[in-house]
Each structure stands twice: as C-alpha cells, then as structure tokens.
Design an enzyme around this catalytic site. Structure first.
Site, PDB file in Angstrom:
ATOM      1  N   PHE A 126       5.788  -5.181   4.142  1.00  0.00           N
ATOM      2  CA  PHE A 126       6.200  -4.350   5.277  1.00  0.00           C
ATOM      3  C   PHE A 126       6.526  -5.165   6.525  1.00  0.00           C
ATOM      4  O   PHE A 126       7.215  -4.687   7.413  1.00  0.00           O
ATOM      5  CB  PHE A 126       5.095  -3.326   5.615  1.00  0.00           C
ATOM      6  CG  PHE A 126       3.964  -3.900   6.444  1.00  0.00           C
ATOM      7  CD1 PHE A 126       4.083  -4.018   7.821  1.00  0.00           C
ATOM      8  CD2 PHE A 126       2.800  -4.367   5.837  1.00  0.00           C
ATOM      9  CE1 PHE A 126       3.055  -4.570   8.586  1.00  0.00           C
ATOM     10  CE2 PHE A 126       1.782  -4.912   6.590  1.00  0.00           C
ATOM     11  CZ  PHE A 126       1.908  -5.024   7.966  1.00  0.00           C
ATOM     12  N   GLU A 135      -7.973 -12.383   5.757  1.00  0.00           N
ATOM     13  CA  GLU A 135      -6.705 -12.238   6.475  1.00  0.00           C
ATOM     14  C   GLU A 135      -6.738 -10.868   7.159  1.00  0.00           C
ATOM     15  O   GLU A 135      -6.658  -9.835   6.495  1.00  0.00           O
ATOM     16  CB  GLU A 135      -5.524 -12.314   5.496  1.00  0.00           C
ATOM     17  CG  GLU A 135      -4.183 -12.237   6.204  1.00  0.00           C
ATOM     18  CD  GLU A 135      -2.990 -12.193   5.258  1.00  0.00           C
ATOM     19  OE1 GLU A 135      -3.095 -11.606   4.169  1.00  0.00           O
ATOM     20  OE2 GLU A 135      -1.939 -12.732   5.651  1.00  0.00           O
ATOM     21  N   GLU A 155       7.196   0.460   0.973  1.00  0.00           N
ATOM     22  CA  GLU A 155       7.347   1.905   1.190  1.00  0.00           C
ATOM     23  C   GLU A 155       7.064   2.296   2.635  1.00  0.00           C
ATOM     24  O   GLU A 155       7.361   3.411   3.050  1.00  0.00           O
ATOM     25  CB  GLU A 155       6.466   2.700   0.210  1.00  0.00           C
ATOM     26  CG  GLU A 155       4.982   2.359   0.221  1.00  0.00           C
ATOM     27  CD  GLU A 155       4.600   1.187  -0.688  1.00  0.00           C
ATOM     28  OE1 GLU A 155       5.284   0.143  -0.641  1.00  0.00           O
ATOM     29  OE2 GLU A 155       3.608   1.310  -1.421  1.00  0.00           O
ATOM     30  N   SER A 189       0.547  -9.497  -0.205  1.00  0.00           N
ATOM     31  CA  SER A 189      -0.821 -10.005  -0.090  1.00  0.00           C
ATOM     32  C   SER A 189      -1.191 -10.819  -1.340  1.00  0.00           C
ATOM     33  O   SER A 189      -0.580 -10.653  -2.404  1.00  0.00           O
ATOM     34  CB  SER A 189      -1.779  -8.827   0.082  1.00  0.00           C
ATOM     35  OG  SER A 189      -1.621  -7.942  -1.007  1.00  0.00           O
ATOM     36  N   CYS A 199       2.902 -13.531   8.343  1.00  0.00           N
ATOM     37  CA  CYS A 199       2.195 -14.433   7.425  1.00  0.00           C
ATOM     38  C   CYS A 199       2.063 -15.816   8.045  1.00  0.00           C
ATOM     39  O   CYS A 199       1.291 -16.631   7.568  1.00  0.00           O
ATOM     40  CB  CYS A 199       2.941 -14.532   6.113  1.00  0.00           C
ATOM     41  SG  CYS A 199       4.541 -15.303   6.301  1.00  0.00           S
ATOM     42  N   LYS A 225      13.136  -3.924  -4.024  1.00  0.00           N
ATOM     43  CA  LYS A 225      12.155  -2.868  -3.779  1.00  0.00           C
ATOM     44  C   LYS A 225      11.451  -3.188  -2.465  1.00  0.00           C
ATOM     45  O   LYS A 225      10.587  -4.048  -2.401  1.00  0.00           O
ATOM     46  CB  LYS A 225      11.121  -2.765  -4.911  1.00  0.00           C
ATOM     47  CG  LYS A 225      10.385  -1.433  -4.823  1.00  0.00           C
ATOM     48  CD  LYS A 225       8.910  -1.503  -5.126  1.00  0.00           C
ATOM     49  CE  LYS A 225       8.016  -2.050  -4.095  1.00  0.00           C
ATOM     50  NZ  LYS A 225       7.800  -1.269  -2.859  1.00  0.00           N
TER      51      LYS A 225
HETATM   52  P1  NAD Z   1       1.253  -5.703  -0.044  1.00  0.00           P
HETATM   53  O1  NAD Z   1       0.767  -6.737  -1.004  1.00  0.00           O
HETATM   54  O2  NAD Z   1       0.406  -4.516   0.205  1.00  0.00           O
HETATM   55  O3  NAD Z   1       2.680  -5.134  -0.525  1.00  0.00           O
HETATM   56  C1  NAD Z   1       3.730  -6.005  -0.876  1.00  0.00           C
HETATM   57  C2  NAD Z   1       4.614  -5.294  -1.902  1.00  0.00           C
HETATM   58  O4  NAD Z   1       3.828  -5.026  -3.060  1.00  0.00           O
HETATM   59  C3  NAD Z   1       5.144  -3.951  -1.409  1.00  0.00           C
HETATM   60  O5  NAD Z   1       6.479  -3.825  -1.804  1.00  0.00           O
HETATM   61  C4  NAD Z   1       4.244  -2.942  -2.101  1.00  0.00           C
HETATM   62  O6  NAD Z   1       4.903  -1.736  -2.392  1.00  0.00           O
HETATM   63  C5  NAD Z   1       3.861  -3.652  -3.385  1.00  0.00           C
HETATM   64  N1  NAD Z   1       2.538  -3.257  -3.865  1.00  0.00           N
HETATM   65  C6  NAD Z   1       1.482  -2.808  -3.123  1.00  0.00           C
HETATM   66  N2  NAD Z   1       0.432  -2.566  -3.911  1.00  0.00           N
HETATM   67  C7  NAD Z   1       0.807  -2.867  -5.168  1.00  0.00           C
HETATM   68  C8  NAD Z   1       0.147  -2.845  -6.426  1.00  0.00           C
HETATM   69  N3  NAD Z   1      -1.106  -2.452  -6.549  1.00  0.00           N
HETATM   70  N4  NAD Z   1       0.830  -3.239  -7.519  1.00  0.00           N
HETATM   71  C9  NAD Z   1       2.097  -3.648  -7.412  1.00  0.00           C
HETATM   72  N5  NAD Z   1       2.778  -3.692  -6.238  1.00  0.00           N
HETATM   73  C10 NAD Z   1       2.143  -3.319  -5.135  1.00  0.00           C
HETATM   74  O7  NAD Z   1       1.580  -6.481   1.314  1.00  0.00           O
HETATM   75  P2  NAD Z   1       1.986  -5.867   2.719  1.00  0.00           P
HETATM   76  O8  NAD Z   1       0.787  -5.252   3.334  1.00  0.00           O
HETATM   77  O9  NAD Z   1       3.219  -5.072   2.600  1.00  0.00           O
HETATM   78  O10 NAD Z   1       2.368  -7.195   3.517  1.00  0.00           O
HETATM   79  C11 NAD Z   1       1.437  -7.993   4.177  1.00  0.00           C
HETATM   80  C12 NAD Z   1       1.001  -9.151   3.305  1.00  0.00           C
HETATM   81  O11 NAD Z   1       2.140  -9.924   2.940  1.00  0.00           O
HETATM   82  C13 NAD Z   1       0.084 -10.112   4.033  1.00  0.00           C
HETATM   83  O12 NAD Z   1      -0.920 -10.536   3.143  1.00  0.00           O
HETATM   84  C14 NAD Z   1       0.984 -11.260   4.417  1.00  0.00           C
HETATM   85  O13 NAD Z   1       0.350 -12.495   4.599  1.00  0.00           O
HETATM   86  C15 NAD Z   1       1.886 -11.299   3.238  1.00  0.00           C
HETATM   87  N6  NAD Z   1       3.129 -11.980   3.555  1.00  0.00           N
HETATM   88  C16 NAD Z   1       3.279 -13.240   3.081  1.00  0.00           C
HETATM   89  C17 NAD Z   1       4.414 -13.944   3.391  1.00  0.00           C
HETATM   90  C18 NAD Z   1       4.600 -15.341   2.883  1.00  0.00           C
HETATM   91  O14 NAD Z   1       5.666 -15.872   3.066  1.00  0.00           O
HETATM   92  N7  NAD Z   1       3.629 -15.951   2.235  1.00  0.00           N
HETATM   93  C19 NAD Z   1       5.415 -13.364   4.185  1.00  0.00           C
HETATM   94  C20 NAD Z   1       5.220 -12.065   4.656  1.00  0.00           C
HETATM   95  C21 NAD Z   1       4.071 -11.376   4.321  1.00  0.00           C
END
Ligand code: NAD
Length: 497
Positions: free
Chosen positions: A150, A382, A177, A227, A282, A174
């Site tokens: 997000f 985090e 959401e 994450s 991140c 994708k």
């Molecule tokens: P998230 O892991 O909740 O969601 C990421 C994606 O995974 C979304 O598209 C979501 O729909 C999907 N998702 C969520 N739950 C899922 C599940 N159980 N099974 C399969 N797919 C699932 O992350 P977020 O809250 O959207 O974003 C924040 C996180 O992203 C933080 O941990 C941040 O550090 C990380 N991030 C990392 C980088 C990097 O370059 N390393 C960059 C941006 C964000």
C-alpha cells in the site's frame, strides 16, 4: 453510495463479479470513498488469460515500436503526474509533495526502460571455433505478476512493470487493496500511450488473487513487495510452483550518528526520514543510534523539530499526513503504549496530536522515544508509523553490531564528517542500501534496489540491470554455415578448433 472499483483486463475496465467487496477509505477524513471488488479465482484466470493471449504478439513487436510506446507513456505520465499524485494522496494519505516525489521516482524507471534496446543487446563472437560464431540474446519470460504494497501505490509497481513491458513481457499487476486507484489510472495511461490490450492488466484482490497468481501455470515470474512474512510465503510458494521470484520484505532502518557529525543536519534528516510519509516507507529511519556524548543534544534537536511539524490532510500543505487505515493507527498507538510500558523515555507523544483535517482521519503525530533498548518491541518490530527511537551506544563498533545483528537489512545511514569512518561503515555493514549523510538512500533507476537478509527473498534486486536480467531469459546461439570441409562424424564433446 460509494462507487465500485473494477479490474482492468484486456484493455478495458471489468466489473468484478465475486461479490466480495471491501471499503477503500480516504485516510485524512476517514470517509469510505469506494468499494473494491476482490478477484475470484475465475477472475485471476481471466486476467492471466488476457496476458497470455497478448504475449506472443507483444514479444514479437519490434524493439523500436515497443520503445515508442514507452516514450509515449513517459510523456503522458510527466504531463499528468499531478492527477496521479492526487489519487495517491486520496487513498494513501501521504502529503501531495511526497506523492509527487514517488511518481517522479517511478518515472525514472520508465525513463530507464526507454533505453531497453541498448539493455537487451547481446554479445557476438566471430570465429569462436573455426567457422563457428556465437551470439547471446535475452528474451522475455511471458506473462509476469507484480504484487505491490500500500505504501507506494505508483512507484513500487513502476519498479517492475516498465522494465517487464519494455523487455517484451505481459503483466498482471495486483495492487494493494487499500490503494487500488493509482494502478487503474496507469492502466488507462498505457492504453492512451498505444500499448496493445492485454499487455498490462490490473487485478484487484487479496490473498485469493495472490495465491491464484503464485500457482497459475502460465505466470512465469512474480515480483512482490510487502511485509516480511508475506514475502517469505510468496517466495516459497512461487518457487515451489516453478516461478522466478523476487520478494522484497520489511525493514528496520538505522541511522548511526557519530560524535563528529553535523548534529543539525543529522536532526533534520532524522525528521525527514523518520516522519516522511508518516513513517510508512520501507526505507524510513526508525532507529537513531547515537554514539558517545552527543545523544542529549541530538535528542533535543530532533524533539524541537518534531514539535514544529504540522500533521493533517495531505492536500492542505501539511508536513505529515495520516496512517493508511484505522487499524494501522491503532497498531502504531499500541506500540507507543508498549514503548512507554517497557521503560523507554517518551520525548514527543504523537497520540495527542490535533490534526489539520476534517472528519475523523487516522492520525498519529510525530513520536520520539529516547533510551530505547534492543529488547523493546518498539525496536524489534517494524512499526511502520511516525515513531522514531533513539538508542545510545558508547562506540562506533557497538552501533554497527546493533545494525548487523538486526534480522532486516534494507537501508541504513551514517552521519559523520570522517571519510574513513564512512568508508569503513560502507564496507562492513550488512545492509543492501547505504547512505553517507543521506538518510533515505533509494538507488537511482539505473542501479538496483534491494535489501539483504529478511528484507529480500530471491536473488534479483529491483530495476537497473538486475531488473532487466530478472525479466529476461538468456540464450546463447552457436552457429555454423555449411562448409563441406567441416563435415564428418565426431562423438566427442564439442571443443574449439
Ligand atoms: P502486506 O504484506 O500486508 O501486503 C503486500 C501485498 O500482499 C498486498 O498486495 C496484499 O494484498 C498482499 N497480501 C496481504 N496479505 C496476504 C496474504 N496473507 N497472502 C498473500 N498476499 C497477501 O504489506 P503492506 O502493509 O501493504 O505494505 C507494507 C510492508 O511492505 C512493510 O513491511 C514494508 O516494509 C514493506 N515494503 C517493503 C519494500 C521494500 O522495498 N523492501 C517497499 C515497500 C514496502
């Protein structure tokens, strides 16, 4: 009634049929602005089917024509980036200038991908063996999936899809959401730029959509950002299903401040990197490691600056916007409670902020803790919110030990005027992206972005030449044009002659 947000499949909006709707909110006001139809397995098949059907023709479209589309997309994006920034602010909450910043960083990857003809050039060796020439090419993989978080609704998808598309792949994106509209806006822009239908598809969804993509036989690769637990799951599931996977995970980024540092600069940058985008980056700095007797001064300077920040609606020229959802806000305030209970010194408390906003948005103000230890949850986890922790150490070595013991390895920064110390830090710190007096060292598009340890699963970092390699297969062609003098049977292993 709130509008419904569709998918984008085969060059057109497609109204989801799953009946599985979730709310999309404006985080600054708390208002529900739309409902999002989450994809069913059948809709995953439709999106992948469109990408699969479009692949053959796009793969064989000349590099010149593909590049023309890339340039057209870049021009449209550049002309209309304010529209995209406004969409990002309305669903993510980050302030408009920050949203524009992320669009610009994404645009840089589009510009890099405009150079694809050069990046795809192979090598040629004449007469490698007598009368035999060898050349190498790189070819696209097929339909590829991009799954994004997000916190960067435009930039993170743009770390991947410009390179994937320019290299001849087709894409199913994708988005998160929580922030779906930026992806759909970009899909329409691609259409306007002349991209054939089916080359870029947007599938809105949750775990059902992600699992569908991870296991779909026609998806060749998965680029995931999110994450760490989900990144690990995506990597393991995708590779088990035979896919090439790059899965970028979470982070805990440290800023090491040496006693000789310019403390005003360090305090400014701690504020920018800790509270920019309300800490939902991140590459945000969440732990400031102060070396020696500068800690009191540094904490005072950071606190003075934090107190002056204006928190509120990102459309009103505020410094810092809200958290993305009410759950995120509650999670962050829960950590602040936990930090207090664990005995850290709460210097600035964001729980009591009065935001400049209408309605009931998801705000937490800048928060600063001092005397944080590595055992406290505000350090180990985090938080992904505007919470900065100061840890005090006596020596440079102790500071580096803390950073290297942390399970994450995304970004880190050192603040010092000592070139030797900075050089040593760059050499020995076990982190993928390092800043020297630069707090958020996000690499330029022509370098590659990626962390170490639990911040990245897979071998390839995002964009730059690693991105080009990720989205292409290598092939080496060895050729001989018939010359009767080289005929004859020889069952030995081919050797140079
Ligand atoms: P998230 O892991 O909740 O969601 C990421 C994606 O995974 C979304 O598209 C979501 O729909 C999907 N998702 C969520 N739950 C899922 C599940 N159980 N099974 C399969 N797919 C699932 O992350 P977020 O809250 O959207 O974003 C924040 C996180 O992203 C933080 O941990 C941040 O550090 C990380 N991030 C990392 C980088 C990097 O370059 N390393 C960059 C941006 C964000």
């Amino acid at each position: 009634m709130a509008k419904t947000i569709d998918h984008w499949i085969d060059g057109a909006a497609f109204a989801g049929t799953s009946g599985n709707l979730v709310d999309v909110t404006d985080p600054a006001t708390g208002e529900v602005t739309a409902q999002l139809a989450l994809a069913s397995p059948a809709e995953v098949d439709m999106a992948v089917g469109a990408a699969t059907a479009a692949f053959g023709r796009w793969r064989d479209t000349s590099l010149t024509k593909r590049t023309q589309v890339m340039f057209a997309f870049r021009e449209l994006l550049n002309d209309r980036k304010d529209e995209l920034a406004a969409i990002i602010t309305s669903e993510h909450g980050k302030v408009l200038s920050d949203a524009l910043g992320e669009v610009s960083r994404g645009q840089e990857v589009v510009e890099f991908a405009c150079g694809m003809p050069h990046l795809l050039k192979g090598a040629f060796t004449e007469n490698a063996s007598t009368g035999i020439d060898v050349h190498s090419v790189r070819q696209p993989l097929g339909p590829v999936a991009v799954i994004s978080p997000f916190n960067f609704p435009a930039m993170v998808p743009m770390w991947f899809f410009p390179i994937a598309i320019a290299a001849g792949n087709t894409v199913v994106l994708k988005p998160s959401e929580k922030v779906p509209s930026a992806a759909l806006w970009m899909a329409e822009l691609w259409k306007e730029a002349g991209l054939p239908d089916g080359v870029f598809n947007v599938l809105n969804g949750d775990k059902v959509a992600v699992d569908g993509l991870l296991t779909h036989p026609d998806i060749a690769s998965v680029s995931f950002v999110g994450s760490t637990p989900i990144a690990r799951y995506v990597y393991e599931t995708g590779t088990t299903h035979g896919k090439r996977v790059q899965a970028l995970g979470g982070a805990k980024n440290h800023m090491l401040v040496l006693p000789d540092a310019d403390l005003d600069l360090a305090a400014d940058q701690a504020i920018n990197a800790g509270f920019g985008s309300a800490g939902e980056r991140c590459m945000a700095i969440s732990a400031v490691v102060a070396v020696g007797d500068i800690a009191d001064d540094l904490v005072t300077k950071i606190a003075e600056r934090a107190d002056k920040l204006r928190t509120g609606d990102g459309r009103r020229g505020c410094d810092m916007g809200p958290l993305v959802t009410a759950q995120s806000r509650d999670r962050v305030t829960g950590y602040i409670d936990a930090g207090e209970s664990a005995g850290a010194k709460l210097v600035v408390d964001g729980r009591s902020v009065t935001p400049d906003a209408d309605g009931s948005g998801f705000f937490v103000g800048p928060t600063l803790f001092d005397n944080v230890t590595v055992q406290m949850s505000i350090y180990t986890d985090e938080i992904f919110g505007p919470v900065l922790s100061v840890l005090r150490v006596d020596t440079y070595e102790e500071g580096v030990e803390i950073i290297n013991s942390n399970p994450y390895g995304n970004g880190t920064a050192i603040f010092t005027n000592d070139g030797g110390a900075a050089r040593r830090f760059g050499n020995e710190v076990q982190v993928g992206m390092i800043g020297i007096n630069v707090p958020v060292p996000v690499p330029m598009a022509y370098f590659s972005f990626g962390g170490w340890k639990s911040s990245l699963f897979g071998d390839a970092h995002a964009h730059g030449t690693e991105g080009v390699k990720f989205f292409t297969h290598g092939k080496v062609v060895t050729s001989r044009w018939l010359d009767p003098s080289h005929g004859g049977i020889n069952l030995g292993f081919p050797q140079n002659q």
